[in-house]
Design an enzyme around this catalytic site. Structure first.
Site, PDB file in Angstrom:
ATOM      1  N   LEU A  94      -3.601  -5.448  -5.893  1.00  0.00           N
ATOM      2  CA  LEU A  94      -2.560  -4.453  -5.598  1.00  0.00           C
ATOM      3  C   LEU A  94      -1.372  -5.041  -4.818  1.00  0.00           C
ATOM      4  CD1 LEU A  94      -1.694  -1.434  -5.617  1.00  0.00           C
ATOM      5  CD2 LEU A  94      -2.885  -1.201  -3.426  1.00  0.00           C
ATOM      6  N   ASP A  95      -0.173  -4.823  -5.328  1.00  0.00           N
ATOM      7  CA  ASP A  95       1.076  -5.209  -4.655  1.00  0.00           C
ATOM      8  C   ASP A  95       1.141  -6.690  -4.318  1.00  0.00           C
ATOM      9  OD1 ASP A  95       1.815  -2.576  -4.774  1.00  0.00           O
ATOM     10  OD2 ASP A  95       1.270  -2.103  -2.716  1.00  0.00           O
ATOM     11  N   ASP A  96       0.453  -7.509  -5.105  1.00  0.00           N
ATOM     12  CA  ASP A  96       0.400  -8.925  -4.750  1.00  0.00           C
ATOM     13  C   ASP A  96       0.859  -9.844  -5.878  1.00  0.00           C
ATOM     14  OD1 ASP A  96      -0.279 -10.907  -2.773  1.00  0.00           O
ATOM     15  OD2 ASP A  96      -1.877 -11.501  -4.155  1.00  0.00           O
ATOM     16  N   GLY A 151       0.820  -1.204   0.000  1.00  0.00           N
ATOM     17  CA  GLY A 151       0.000   0.000   0.000  1.00  0.00           C
ATOM     18  C   GLY A 151       0.851   1.249   0.000  1.00  0.00           C
TER      19      GLY A 151
END
Lengths: 281, 281, 281, 281
Positions: A224-226, A198
């Site tokens: 997101l960011d994964d 995040g």
């Protein structure tokens, strides 16, 4: 003589390497580098071969390899030795952008930066200096669809191989992610994921008092960011580092990590294995 | 099913991997790990294959492989999956010795420590505690020949695969080195070779004011501190470190570096390439 | 001459160092090492001084320092140069335990291991070998209160300075944590916190496909795996590492990280700053 | 309020810190960062203090400090908080130059690059782009004296604080080194000194088969590659790295190491201690 690259994955069994290398030897190819690995948790075999072909080009060899691929139920691809066509998206921070342009310009990264898109006009002089077409496309909530459509059009028109988010502070919509597809977008996140995903990761790291900070390059997915992690690096810090100093330290880590990830991708060294990567260095 | 290891080197040409893997596939072997590399400066091909054999043992396969080896003018060997028989020589400092014994005892290193020889009696309790035969053989100028003869006899009587100098402060004579032969003795030197070879390397490093100190594990040859380097590691230091503190820091680096080198050797991952090593990790 | 240590914290203002060093100079003390730092986010000043006292002992100096402390509203303590009395709690994995005992025995860590408590009988021979009193206290759900009461009694009876959880697989109850107090218990967690807190961190790291794994030493608070971080370290891994191999790699990182944290504590180098640490290395 | 820096060295004795901090407190200065260290091998005390002055400037304070300095036989200097004026000498390789210019431009290094001198015309566009005066001064055997005279004139005319050899492939003459004086020139050597001094260090490293390669930033003295070491860094390599690949890897290490050394210098963190450095990070 042409340098070519073969990448493949298939269910593991006896005889794969023998058949693959047989096909190459029969067709007058000399292996220069070969890596293979079996994930025994899902019985999947991964292989990358760099080789010199003395008779055939990559289209021919792709055809000639079809029978081996069918025999072993392979997904495969033969790549010619050309630079990866890259589209860079970037916001205000220019350190990753400058590094990629420099490495492209002195041939230490096998990429062509075909275009740069930014939501900040301040990036334009850098693009001009490296003579790369630049598009200043502001990104706001209200024009997101149009802006993403423009990006996708550029992607298609320029036959882009890889989109690099070089500190691009906008989240790509799931819709755009899906249209671009798997293994098409690399992002650098300024933390040692999965910690501090995040926003404001350095602020988060400072609050937690960690003794090492890091950065992560990963493929972008609609979560997101994964996406699958490609490369990570860390640097030692201590209590005396303010969030500002962490950000300054982090810039160097981000630069290094992103350049490595782009290299691995451009050299066809990366495979997706579930939500993880196999990287043959 | 037996796990076996094949290592080979030969002049590079087209078809080697295909023939090697063909021999393995024909004889019902499944490749688990495979590494190969060509040194283009001397056109030499190196390969290591770990594989599971379902029909034959290592003696059979060594015979079955002979025709491939002849065809390509190979030097090769098939290893069974057994622990490497190790003789440790050690002086007063016991940190490397203790670490090797611990890793052997919990099976994190595939070695059997068959005997320990020391010129210091203080080592005996450690040997006893791990139930390893211990020989206290003082080393002086006047008895050097006899002491080395005793070591060589022990080496032969116990079918030792590898001699490890785990901070052994005596220099092996060129004569003993020659009798033991290449790739038979691993030493850990307490500096980042080639800097600071010879005695008191930490004192030398302190005088020079280096900002990183290191250790080096290498095969022993008849030239002091000059054999092929297997592994190196460094740690950051600064002006405030006294020679004593450098020695203390160095102990941990030496321990790590020697354990890694012994692992690579015991797993048949190391080749000699002129006066350098090829290490397939 | 006696080596002593002064640690203090207070609100930051002009003149602190001058007054502190003045008190030391007036009382015939020579400063050997001095560290100070101000956290400007909460205006707190931290200082550690190592010094040689030629006239007074640590009790005298503690009294003599009172007026400076009062003037600046300090929390402070003068430590004599003696070994920290340590109680080790350990479960089945013995690598951290062995390392701490070895470093204590050769004086490379300034600690006395006063007692070892384990819920595994297999640890007893190690305790015997280093001649440390051993208590085999099984830990089950039903006897938790009694077992923790026994630990606390031992802690008090033996004047323990520091409890070290050297891979102790039981969670201390909030009640015991509160009774022991702040900065009294150091734990090593086998992940790079805050990632992968809780159980089976290596399994979690493997599933996530991270490219670096780590370990974290931290003070224990009543919130699981959330106390102030003292030290962290990581090691590079890749796709080919199984959870088992991650665990083996992790052992070395845990050992290193815990030994460093215990050293910093025993040398009075650590301060608590909110939920973070200040560590003067 | 002005940020100032005090650096000093003197024979070690009781009361130095007390007197130094007393002078600062009396003159209404607040200490922000303070480092001190005694080299007990030559009984020399080193100290650096960063402080905020609310009443006096650096000229005043330099005078006010004189009596303390005399009392303790100190060498000292008070620095104002201004950017270090840097002259960069560079040959064909531009990676260090670009990095220094970038860090100067975004204020992550406190330096002003006042001029760039190169014996390669190809550097000019880079200088232009960052709007730094550029001097193309070819360096040949026959014009060496004149070229060095021109450099020295520029050095004096522009009130240069520091000359940085950012991969400058010419050896400064002992005469020029002497005229510039101690601590005036920083060089980056592309090896882990003292290994592989002189020319072609990566070729030397490759021949030796080292497993880590490095770079070293050091002050230049009249003895080639032998001045006090400021900073070093290494990176892991293996048998498969050609000299060309070592050079490419090395570029990143050189860049990092030189930027760190220039920072330490520009922040007045470095002292010369015989032929070594004290660096307060």
């Amino acid at each position: 003589m042409t340098r070519l690259f073969l990448t493949l994955k298939c269910p593991d069994t006896i005889g794969i390497i023998h058949n693959v290398t047989g096909c190459l030897a029969e067709n007058n190819c000399n292996i220069v580098e070969s890596n293979q690995w079996t994930d025994s948790s899902n019985n999947t075999f991964y292989m990358r071969v760099a080789f010199d072909s003395y008779t055939f080009d990559y289209v021919d060899l792709s055809d000639l390899f079809q029978s081996v691929a069918t025999k072993f139920d392979m997904t495969y691809r033969v790549y010619e030795d050309r630079k990866t066509r890259v589209l860079i998206l970037v916001s205000k921070s220019d350190h990753c952008l400058l590094d990629l342009l420099y490495r492209a310009s002195n041939n230490s990264l096998p990429i062509d930066v075909v275009a740069i898109v930014s939501n900040h006009e301040s990036i334009e002089p850098i693009a001009n200096q490296y003579k790369v077409p630049f598009f200043y496309w502001p990104a706001y909530h209200y024009n997101r669809k149009d802006q993403e459509a423009a990006i996708f059009n550029l992607y298609q028109a320029e036959y882009i191989d890889l989109v690099v988010l070089a500190r691009y502070m906008q989240v790509l919509s799931p819709d755009l992610c899906d249209k671009l597809g798997a293994k098409k977008v690399i992002n650098v996140h300024h933390s040692f994921l999965p910690s501090f995903s995040g926003s404001q990761p350095y602020q988060q790291a400072w609050k937690k008092g960690v003794k090492l900070i890091g950065a992560t390059a990963h493929y972008v997915t609609s979560v997101l960011d994964d996406g699958p992690i490609i490369e990570q690096e860390v640097e030692r810090v201590d209590h005396s580092y303010t969030p500002e100093k962490l950000i300054a330290i982090g810039r160097d880590i981000e630069t290094t990590v992103l350049a490595r990830a782009v290299r691995y991708h451009a050299e066809h060294r990366i495979f997706i294995n579930d939500n993880k990567t196999v990287v043959f260095k």
